[in-house]
Design a protein around this motif. Structure first.
Motif, PDB file in Angstrom:
ATOM      1  N   VAL A   1       1.396  15.345   1.134  1.00  0.00           N
ATOM      2  CA  VAL A   1       1.651  14.505   0.016  1.00  0.00           C
ATOM      3  C   VAL A   1       2.966  14.211  -0.361  1.00  0.00           C
ATOM      4  CG1 VAL A   1       0.989  14.191  -2.362  1.00  0.00           C
ATOM      5  CG2 VAL A   1      -0.648  15.130  -0.668  1.00  0.00           C
ATOM      6  N   VAL A   2       3.417  13.070  -0.605  1.00  0.00           N
ATOM      7  CA  VAL A   2       4.761  12.786  -0.716  1.00  0.00           C
ATOM      8  C   VAL A   2       5.142  11.998  -2.246  1.00  0.00           C
ATOM      9  CG1 VAL A   2       6.726  11.525   0.014  1.00  0.00           C
ATOM     10  CG2 VAL A   2       5.571  12.615   1.729  1.00  0.00           C
ATOM     11  N   PRO A   3       5.541  12.382  -3.050  1.00  0.00           N
ATOM     12  CA  PRO A   3       5.747  11.604  -4.345  1.00  0.00           C
ATOM     13  C   PRO A   3       6.923  10.603  -4.441  1.00  0.00           C
ATOM     14  CG  PRO A   3       7.126  13.725  -4.473  1.00  0.00           C
ATOM     15  CD  PRO A   3       6.648  13.610  -3.077  1.00  0.00           C
ATOM     16  N   THR A   4       6.655   9.657  -5.392  1.00  0.00           N
ATOM     17  CA  THR A   4       7.553   8.408  -5.419  1.00  0.00           C
ATOM     18  C   THR A   4       7.435   8.137  -6.861  1.00  0.00           C
ATOM     19  OG1 THR A   4       6.034   6.478  -5.006  1.00  0.00           O
ATOM     20  CG2 THR A   4       7.262   7.521  -3.121  1.00  0.00           C
ATOM     21  N   ALA A   5       8.513   7.431  -7.387  1.00  0.00           N
ATOM     22  CA  ALA A   5       8.409   6.776  -8.702  1.00  0.00           C
ATOM     23  C   ALA A   5       7.366   5.564  -8.831  1.00  0.00           C
ATOM     24  CB  ALA A   5       9.955   6.196  -8.844  1.00  0.00           C
ATOM     25  N   PRO A   6       7.107   5.402 -10.201  1.00  0.00           N
ATOM     26  CA  PRO A   6       5.722   4.400 -10.050  1.00  0.00           C
ATOM     27  C   PRO A   6       6.659   3.074 -10.067  1.00  0.00           C
ATOM     28  CG  PRO A   6       6.478   5.098 -12.274  1.00  0.00           C
ATOM     29  CD  PRO A   6       7.179   5.964 -11.385  1.00  0.00           C
ATOM     30  N   GLY A   7       7.608   2.637 -10.141  1.00  0.00           N
ATOM     31  CA  GLY A   7       8.323   1.444 -10.205  1.00  0.00           C
ATOM     32  C   GLY A   7       7.645   0.787 -11.364  1.00  0.00           C
ATOM     33  N   ALA A   8       7.291  -0.616 -11.336  1.00  0.00           N
ATOM     34  CA  ALA A   8       6.692  -1.238 -12.158  1.00  0.00           C
ATOM     35  C   ALA A   8       5.663  -0.910 -12.898  1.00  0.00           C
ATOM     36  CB  ALA A   8       6.497  -2.856 -11.807  1.00  0.00           C
ATOM     37  N   LEU A   9       4.762  -0.020 -12.397  1.00  0.00           N
ATOM     38  CA  LEU A   9       3.727   0.683 -12.889  1.00  0.00           C
ATOM     39  C   LEU A   9       3.950   1.436 -14.021  1.00  0.00           C
ATOM     40  CD1 LEU A   9       1.667   1.346  -9.748  1.00  0.00           C
ATOM     41  CD2 LEU A   9       0.992  -0.212 -11.644  1.00  0.00           C
ATOM     42  N   ALA A  10       5.428   1.842 -14.158  1.00  0.00           N
ATOM     43  CA  ALA A  10       5.528   2.517 -15.409  1.00  0.00           C
ATOM     44  C   ALA A  10       5.194   1.921 -16.856  1.00  0.00           C
ATOM     45  CB  ALA A  10       7.106   3.006 -15.474  1.00  0.00           C
ATOM     46  N   ALA A  11       5.165   0.611 -16.625  1.00  0.00           N
ATOM     47  CA  ALA A  11       4.926  -0.233 -17.978  1.00  0.00           C
ATOM     48  C   ALA A  11       3.356   0.111 -18.221  1.00  0.00           C
ATOM     49  CB  ALA A  11       4.983  -1.549 -17.556  1.00  0.00           C
ATOM     50  N   ARG A  12       2.492   0.425 -17.304  1.00  0.00           N
ATOM     51  CA  ARG A  12       1.234   0.820 -17.483  1.00  0.00           C
ATOM     52  C   ARG A  12       0.966   2.346 -17.854  1.00  0.00           C
ATOM     53  NH1 ARG A  12      -1.700  -3.602 -16.606  1.00  0.00           N
ATOM     54  NH2 ARG A  12      -3.740  -2.313 -16.815  1.00  0.00           N
ATOM     55  N   GLY A  13       1.978   3.168 -18.121  1.00  0.00           N
ATOM     56  CA  GLY A  13       1.872   4.589 -18.351  1.00  0.00           C
ATOM     57  C   GLY A  13       1.839   5.380 -17.174  1.00  0.00           C
ATOM     58  N   VAL A  14       2.090   4.679 -15.965  1.00  0.00           N
ATOM     59  CA  VAL A  14       2.108   5.578 -14.638  1.00  0.00           C
ATOM     60  C   VAL A  14       3.423   6.133 -14.629  1.00  0.00           C
ATOM     61  CG1 VAL A  14       1.579   5.657 -12.271  1.00  0.00           C
ATOM     62  CG2 VAL A  14       0.250   4.271 -13.768  1.00  0.00           C
ATOM     63  N   ARG A  15       3.398   7.643 -14.191  1.00  0.00           N
ATOM     64  CA  ARG A  15       4.800   8.220 -14.207  1.00  0.00           C
ATOM     65  C   ARG A  15       5.139   8.610 -12.497  1.00  0.00           C
ATOM     66  NH1 ARG A  15       4.572  13.020 -18.899  1.00  0.00           N
ATOM     67  NH2 ARG A  15       4.701  11.490 -20.761  1.00  0.00           N
ATOM     68  N   ARG A  16       3.943   8.877 -11.765  1.00  0.00           N
ATOM     69  CA  ARG A  16       4.321   9.177 -10.325  1.00  0.00           C
ATOM     70  C   ARG A  16       3.209   8.679  -9.621  1.00  0.00           C
ATOM     71  NH1 ARG A  16       8.870  10.755  -8.829  1.00  0.00           N
ATOM     72  NH2 ARG A  16       8.528  12.838  -7.888  1.00  0.00           N
ATOM     73  N   ILE A  17       3.443   8.175  -8.239  1.00  0.00           N
ATOM     74  CA  ILE A  17       2.633   7.776  -7.451  1.00  0.00           C
ATOM     75  C   ILE A  17       2.621   9.004  -6.203  1.00  0.00           C
ATOM     76  CG2 ILE A  17       1.829   5.968  -5.468  1.00  0.00           C
ATOM     77  CD1 ILE A  17       1.927   4.994  -8.511  1.00  0.00           C
ATOM     78  N   TYR A  18       1.622   9.552  -5.965  1.00  0.00           N
ATOM     79  CA  TYR A  18       1.541  10.492  -4.793  1.00  0.00           C
ATOM     80  C   TYR A  18       1.005   9.705  -3.444  1.00  0.00           C
ATOM     81  CZ  TYR A  18       2.462  14.424  -8.376  1.00  0.00           C
ATOM     82  OH  TYR A  18       3.015  15.205  -8.956  1.00  0.00           O
ATOM     83  N   HIS A  19       1.396  10.044  -2.438  1.00  0.00           N
ATOM     84  CA  HIS A  19       1.048   9.422  -1.240  1.00  0.00           C
ATOM     85  C   HIS A  19       0.546  10.444  -0.444  1.00  0.00           C
ATOM     86  CE1 HIS A  19       3.306   5.528  -2.323  1.00  0.00           C
ATOM     87  NE2 HIS A  19       4.038   6.361  -2.890  1.00  0.00           N
ATOM     88  N   ALA A  20      -0.838  10.313  -0.227  1.00  0.00           N
ATOM     89  CA  ALA A  20      -1.617  11.511   0.695  1.00  0.00           C
ATOM     90  C   ALA A  20      -1.809  10.534   2.020  1.00  0.00           C
ATOM     91  CB  ALA A  20      -2.819  11.532   0.009  1.00  0.00           C
ATOM     92  N   ALA A  21      -1.114  11.335   2.938  1.00  0.00           N
ATOM     93  CA  ALA A  21      -1.138  10.910   4.593  1.00  0.00           C
ATOM     94  C   ALA A  21      -2.381  11.689   5.265  1.00  0.00           C
ATOM     95  CB  ALA A  21       0.116  11.344   5.230  1.00  0.00           C
ATOM     96  N   VAL A  22      -3.361  10.782   5.257  1.00  0.00           N
ATOM     97  CA  VAL A  22      -4.618  11.428   5.520  1.00  0.00           C
ATOM     98  C   VAL A  22      -5.070  10.543   6.842  1.00  0.00           C
ATOM     99  CG1 VAL A  22      -5.339  12.246   3.393  1.00  0.00           C
ATOM    100  CG2 VAL A  22      -5.997   9.898   4.312  1.00  0.00           C
ATOM    101  N   ALA A  23      -4.448   9.371   7.125  1.00  0.00           N
ATOM    102  CA  ALA A  23      -5.210   8.573   8.274  1.00  0.00           C
ATOM    103  C   ALA A  23      -4.086   8.684   9.477  1.00  0.00           C
ATOM    104  CB  ALA A  23      -5.102   7.064   7.852  1.00  0.00           C
ATOM    105  N   THR A  24      -4.617   8.630  10.720  1.00  0.00           N
ATOM    106  CA  THR A  24      -3.853   8.978  11.971  1.00  0.00           C
ATOM    107  C   THR A  24      -4.345   7.519  12.510  1.00  0.00           C
ATOM    108  OG1 THR A  24      -4.098  11.183  12.015  1.00  0.00           O
ATOM    109  CG2 THR A  24      -3.600  10.109  13.958  1.00  0.00           C
ATOM    110  N   PRO A  25      -3.320   6.853  13.024  1.00  0.00           N
ATOM    111  CA  PRO A  25      -3.554   5.634  13.866  1.00  0.00           C
ATOM    112  C   PRO A  25      -4.074   6.041  15.431  1.00  0.00           C
ATOM    113  CG  PRO A  25      -1.441   5.533  12.908  1.00  0.00           C
ATOM    114  CD  PRO A  25      -1.835   6.846  12.737  1.00  0.00           C
TER     115      PRO A  25
END
Length: 388
Positions: A274-298
């Motif tokens: 899992v890798v965290p990023t900032a929420p970008g424009a979603l901060a305006a909706r009260g989101v503070r972090r986006i966690y990116h869960a790497a679960v799919a293998t091509p």
């Protein structure tokens, strides 16, 4: 041109399929020049026109409704909309351009799409038309009747609420896709813990501090036009200029920076990372972090998701949230999961939900301070999740 009177009987699947194939190349503008009796009869039977001079508009409205039945955020629905030019500003696009955009929905070449996915898309659109015709015809003055509004808000909306037995239920309205987002509180995880269930696009959620996105093991986010959690969050988080143009693709940019910092550009990471990023424009909706869960293998043209990767990702999300909790004021306290791996990953929603609930229950047993949310895209899936 003169038209023969339409048959009173509903058209057959084969008749619809043949006519849909016939309008794929010339597109919707051809409906005025060439009579399509099966589609015309279907539009009349469905209440979209009266079969005279309004037949082309009625057929187009019928096809738009059929696309909604396939799912406007589903691969089939998106590809069908592109194939027949049912999207804004695409009605008169050349056939090869429409096919190219439809192929991009699946991430394949136009030639592969023509041979493999396109026949299925047209077949399923014909099935969706038949599904509409199996329903009772709309009454005059009701949504869907000729000349009446069929948009959101036309007619009463159903919402979840207590049933006569006192149990929470999720009601369905007559037309799929018209219901507003729904929230169902206190869905049990176990005898002691609950989560909140949302039937909503994930990017419309508000005041949930951590949103989890499902990614592949290369941390390559979906394109912004794809009907996926990853694509929706990427688009919603992007920063735009006053003209509405994207000037900072925040999530993709930060993931690329993480890969460079960890020496992994172009290389896969361990499933469940899992890798965290900032929420970008979603901060305006009260989101503070986006966690990116790497679960799919091509795997060639598909993805593989192993259920144990979901469990690892959930554990990693909670571990990361605990590590970051006190960096914020007030401290992080809420986290929302989609059905990891249940989109292009190919897992059945019930399988993804079962593993999510198992992993969430395990984490809440260790630390019960978190408010946990689960988001799904349809009420049918929500019913299945609630019944597990």
């Amino acid at each position: 041109m003169s038209q023969e009177p339409f048959a009173s009987n509903s058209p057959t699947y084969d008749q619809l399929l043949e006519e849909l194939k016939g309008i794929r190349r010339p597109g919707l503008p051809d409906l005025r020049r060439t009579d399509r009796p099966a589609l015309r009869a279907a539009a009349v039977a469905g209440g979209f026109c009266d079969g005279s001079d309004d037949a082309p508009a009625g057929i187009e409205a019928l096809l738009r409704e059929a696309v909604r039945r396939l799912g406007e955020r589903d691969l089939l629905g998106q590809a069908a909309a592109h194939t027949f030019g049912l999207l804004p500003d695409r009605r008169g696009a050349p056939a090869h351009d429409r096919r190219k955009m439809a192929a991009a929905v699946y991430g394949v070449t136009p030639e592969r799409f023509r041979k493999q996915q396109e026949p299925q898309v047209i077949q399923q659109l014909a099935e969706a038309v038949l599904t509409i015709l199996r329903e009772p015809p709309p009454s005059p003055g009701k949504p869907g009747a000729v000349g009446q509004s069929t948009g959101p808000g036309a007619g009463p909306q159903n919402s979840g609420g207590p049933s006569p037995t006192g149990q929470s239920t999720i009601a369905r309205s007559g037309r799929a896709g018209q219901e507003p987002p729904l929230r169902v509180d206190s869905v049990p995880v176990d005898a002691r813990s609950t989560f909140t269930l949302h039937v909503s696009p994930i990017e419309l959620l508000r005041d949930i501090e951590v949103l989890v996105s499902s990614e592949n093991v290369y941390l390559e986010m979906s394109k912004t036009f794809r009907p996926t959690v990853s694509g929706a969050l990427r688009l919603a988080a992007a920063v735009r200029d006053p003209a509405g143009e994207i000037v900072d693709d925040v999530l993709a940019r930060e993931l690329a920076g993480w890969l460079r910092a960890h020496g992994r550009p172009g290389l896969p990471i361990r499933p469940g990372t899992v890798v965290p990023t900032a929420p970008g424009a979603l901060a305006a909706r009260g989101v503070r972090r986006i966690y990116h869960a790497a679960v799919a293998t091509p795997r060639d043209d598909t993805y593989e998701v192993r259920p144990e990767s979901i469990a690892r990702a959930v554990s990693a999300c909670f571990a990361l949230a605990r590590a970051e909790r006190d960096r914020y004021e007030p401290a992080l306290s809420s986290i929302c999961f989609p059905l990891l791996g249940a989109g292009r990953g190919g897992l059945a929603p019930a399988v993804s939900a079962t593993w999510l609930r198992w992993a969430i229950r395990d984490e809440l047993a260790r630390d019960s301070r978190w408010r946990v949310h689960l988001v799904v895209r349809s009420r049918e899936i929500a019913e299945a999740v609630g019944a597990l």
